[in-house]
Design a protein around this motif. Structure first.
Motif, PDB file in Angstrom:
ATOM      1  N   ASP A   1      13.854 -17.092  20.016  1.00 17.19           N
ATOM      2  CA  ASP A   1      15.129 -16.695  19.602  1.00 17.19           C
ATOM      3  C   ASP A   1      15.297 -15.958  18.227  1.00 17.19           C
ATOM      4  OD1 ASP A   1      18.309 -16.582  19.757  1.00 17.19           O
ATOM      5  OD2 ASP A   1      18.120 -17.687  18.083  1.00 17.19           O
TER       6      ASP A   1
ATOM      7  N   PHE B   1      21.723 -21.053  14.352  1.00 12.17           N
ATOM      8  CA  PHE B   1      20.333 -20.919  15.018  1.00 12.17           C
ATOM      9  C   PHE B   1      19.388 -20.061  13.804  1.00 12.17           C
ATOM     10  CE2 PHE B   1      24.103 -19.512  17.915  1.00 12.17           C
ATOM     11  CZ  PHE B   1      23.447 -20.306  19.064  1.00 12.17           C
TER      12      PHE B   1
ATOM     13  N   CYS C   1      22.813 -11.801  22.682  1.00 12.16           N
ATOM     14  CA  CYS C   1      24.100 -12.851  23.010  1.00 12.16           C
ATOM     15  C   CYS C   1      25.223 -12.540  22.162  1.00 12.16           C
ATOM     16  CB  CYS C   1      23.598 -14.208  22.592  1.00 12.16           C
ATOM     17  SG  CYS C   1      22.299 -14.503  23.978  1.00 12.16           S
TER      18      CYS C   1
ATOM     19  N   SER D   1      20.526 -14.424  19.639  1.00  9.32           N
ATOM     20  CA  SER D   1      21.550 -15.483  19.234  1.00  9.32           C
ATOM     21  C   SER D   1      22.566 -14.595  18.386  1.00  9.32           C
ATOM     22  CB  SER D   1      21.257 -16.841  18.931  1.00  9.32           C
ATOM     23  OG  SER D   1      20.612 -16.706  17.568  1.00  9.32           O
TER      24      SER D   1
ATOM     25  N   THR E   1      23.662 -18.049  24.441  1.00  5.41           N
ATOM     26  CA  THR E   1      22.276 -18.117  23.872  1.00  5.41           C
ATOM     27  C   THR E   1      21.937 -19.503  25.092  1.00  5.41           C
ATOM     28  OG1 THR E   1      22.680 -17.461  21.863  1.00  5.41           O
ATOM     29  CG2 THR E   1      21.027 -18.885  22.101  1.00  5.41           C
TER      30      THR E   1
END
Length: 605
Positions: free
Chosen positions: A57, A72, A308, A360, A380
């Protein structure tokens, strides 16, 4: 609307309060089947399921702006979601955080401002690596190449620049510098697990002491030169991973041409530490762009990039669920004759497909800026859940999110899925078109809304030339009506967390206002554009929609003023150009406001 969506909406049943919903959790079909329900001829039977080897990610912070505050950023949170790697992207790559002492101590001499900046950047990378490893995941850094110190280029420009003033990998000294540079990177950052390498775009906004350019100056040979250096120095010598991105701008065919991709990559010896990273779309992260046919091709393992927080589609300011389309194929590709894969479900059985890399947060420039990450989180989490067990299917992963993350049950889950799938259908019709595919997909992006004075000229010409003005405007109206249903649905969903429950409703209203502004703005602009060509105007209709356009902007502004969780608003101006600070901002002379204001003045004359 497409036939599959019409079939679904025809099966609605009445719920309390007169709300109409799809029976069951279907919405747009969440399977990779043809419109008749038969499996496409090209598809192999789906495997029972895989746990993809890599799940990464990234939070991509806006170049030149403060870093996002995001859940995130926390590697502990990523570990909880099932990730095994974090891609750190603050546009300060690790080779911008070394002194180049191994090459020439004059580049960043002791006590210089440049050296102080480099050492501070290095300490930040140290912190990122330590946090990722403490959470039990790998640390990779997003790396633009070519980026070199300005002082180095001043000292050696006659040996590393081409006749156009670009740093060139065709020059032997440039290659030698990059080999020494990579060795110094892994000496300085021994815990770094590898690099994610981008070519084609070089962002320098966060690096005051560095310069650079696209290294692909000689097409195929440039890729091969760079891949040879990276494979030798990172994969073999350092024993670290390289994820080589195929994304590029301009005419570089490595992005989406399977034949060119094979021609380049087949010349590179495979290595367990060398993987290629490919966007799931054949160009940028737009709807209506087909699935990337280079996925699953060649000899090297690949990971697939999924955005995302979609920069062309609201950036999480309103609902926009994309994982059904990413996995099963977007609606616009399900009803057409299929000659290849349209989603990840069609390729996941290929062992070359080795992982997913979610973005993300981030992509693009500027806003809208978020105060709640609900919609980024949905995309995500579901993508990660599916990657860890592809056999469960996208819908099962979505249901798990609705129940475990949001606390929904029974019909609440079905209503939430209806809302999510409606958001995807509404975005297709509001931002793009299902009835007259658009050529200028950047007419809206980030926080900007283009107009008939620049961004929409070619598309409006095509629409009028085909005699489809009424069809296109009707589609924009239907898109706005979808958001009326999304708003109604949002009030029936008791999400567990109060902040998310409030944002669900606020963001649904944000999306409603966005699509109403676009509908009425297009009515004014396209009718006005038609009048410019014909010499006569439908003044009654244009005045009506201009009044509605103004009223919806006022409603949208009140929403932002009254609701603290509301994302920042769009600006009714075109995207760009780039300013002296290297950042893109609004074009004050073009966009939806200048275009509608022109017709406002005409109507009031």
């Amino acid at each position: 609307m497409c036939a599959a969506f019409d079939r679904e909406t025809s099966r609605r049943t009445a719920l309390r309060g007169g709300l109409v919903l799809a029976a069951g959790a279907a919405g747009m079909a969440s399977t990779a089947l043809t419109a008749t329900g038969a499996a496409p001829a090209f598809a192999d039977p789906k495997p029972a399921g895989r746990r993809l080897p890599f799940l990464l990610d990234m939070v991509q912070n806006n170049p030149g702006e403060p870093s996002f505050s995001s859940r995130f950023n926390d590697p502990v949170k990523l570990k909880e979601y099932g990730y095994d790697g974090q891609v750190i992207n603050e546009f300060k790559p690790p080779h911008a955080a070394i002194t180049f002492d191994s090459f020439d101590p004059r580049v960043f001499p002791a006590g210089s401002p440049g050296r102080a900046w480099v050492e501070a950047a290095a300490r930040t990378i140290d912190t990122h690596i330590a946090r990722a490893h403490a959470a039990g995941i790998a640390a990779y850094v997003f790396t633009d190449i070519i980026v070199l110190p300005k002082r180095l280029v001043e000292l050696y420009g006659d040996q590393i620049l081409d006749d156009k003033g670009r740093i060139s990998l065709d020059r032997p000294l440039t290659q030698r510098i990059h080999r020494l540079m990579l060795r110094e990177v892994f000496t300085r950052f021994p815990g770094l697990d590898g690099l994610v390498v981008r070519t084609g775009e070089t962002y320098l906004q966060n690096m005051p002491f560095h310069t650079g350019n696209n290294p692909i100056t000689s097409g195929e040979s440039s890729h091969l030169t760079l891949l040879g250096v990276l494979r030798d120095e990172v994969c073999v010598r350092a024993g670290k991973r390289v994820f080589y991105r195929t994304w590029s701008t301009g005419s570089d065919k490595l992005t989406s041409d399977p034949a060119f991709y094979r021609r380049v990559t087949d010349q590179v010896e495979t290595h367990e530490n060398l993987l290629f990273s490919i966007k799931h779309t054949a160009k940028d992260f737009w709807r209506t762009i087909p699935f990337n046919q280079t996925i699953g091709v060649g000899r090297h393992r690949q990971i697939v990039e999924v955005q995302c927080q979609r920069e062309y589609e609201g950036k999480g300011a309103f609902p926009n669920y994309v994982i059904d389309g990413v996995v099963n194929g977007f609606e616009e590709f399900r009803a057409t004759p299929r000659t290849g894969p349209i989603g990840l479900a069609d390729v996941v059985g290929n062992p070359i497909v080795a992982g997913i890399w979610t973005w993300s947060r981030g992509g693009g420039w500027r806003g809208p800026y978020l105060h709640n990450e609900l919609w980024c989180d949905l995309n995500t989490w579901v993508m990660a859940r599916w990657a860890r067990d592809t056999g469960q299917g996208e819908e099962a992963a979505f249901t798990a999110y609705a129940t475990t993350r949001l606390g929904l049950r029974g019909d609440q889950v079905r209503r939430f899925r209806r809302l999510a799938l409606l958001s995807a259908a509404g975005v297709l019709r509001g931002h793009y078109s299902a009835v007259h595919p658009m050529g200028r997909l950047m007419w809206t992006r980030d926080q900007f809304l283009g107009g008939s004075d620049k961004d929409l000229v070619s598309d409006f010409d095509a629409v009028l030339g085909a005699g489809r003005m009424a069809v296109v405007l009707d589609e924009k109206q239907r898109a706005a009506r979808m958001w009326d249903e999304i708003v109604a649905l949002s009030w029936t969903l008791p999400l567990r967390e109060h902040a998310d429950r409030e944002y669900l409703r606020v963001s649904a209203r944000y999306g409603q206002s966005w699509h109403r502004v676009v509908h009425h703005g297009w009515e004014v602009m396209l009718r006005g554009y038609a009048g410019d060509r014909a010499g006569r105007y439908d003044r009654t209709a244009m005045r009506h929609h201009l009044h509605r356009y103004d009223a919806e902007w006022e409603r949208w502004r009140r929403l932002a003023a009254d609701e603290p969780s509301c994302a920042t608003l769009y600006q009714p101006y075109s995207f760009g150009p780039k300013g002296p600070d290297g950042l893109y901002d609004a074009d004050p002379d073009h966009g939806m406001k200048p275009a509608t204001d022109r017709y406002r003045a005409m109507l009031s004359a």
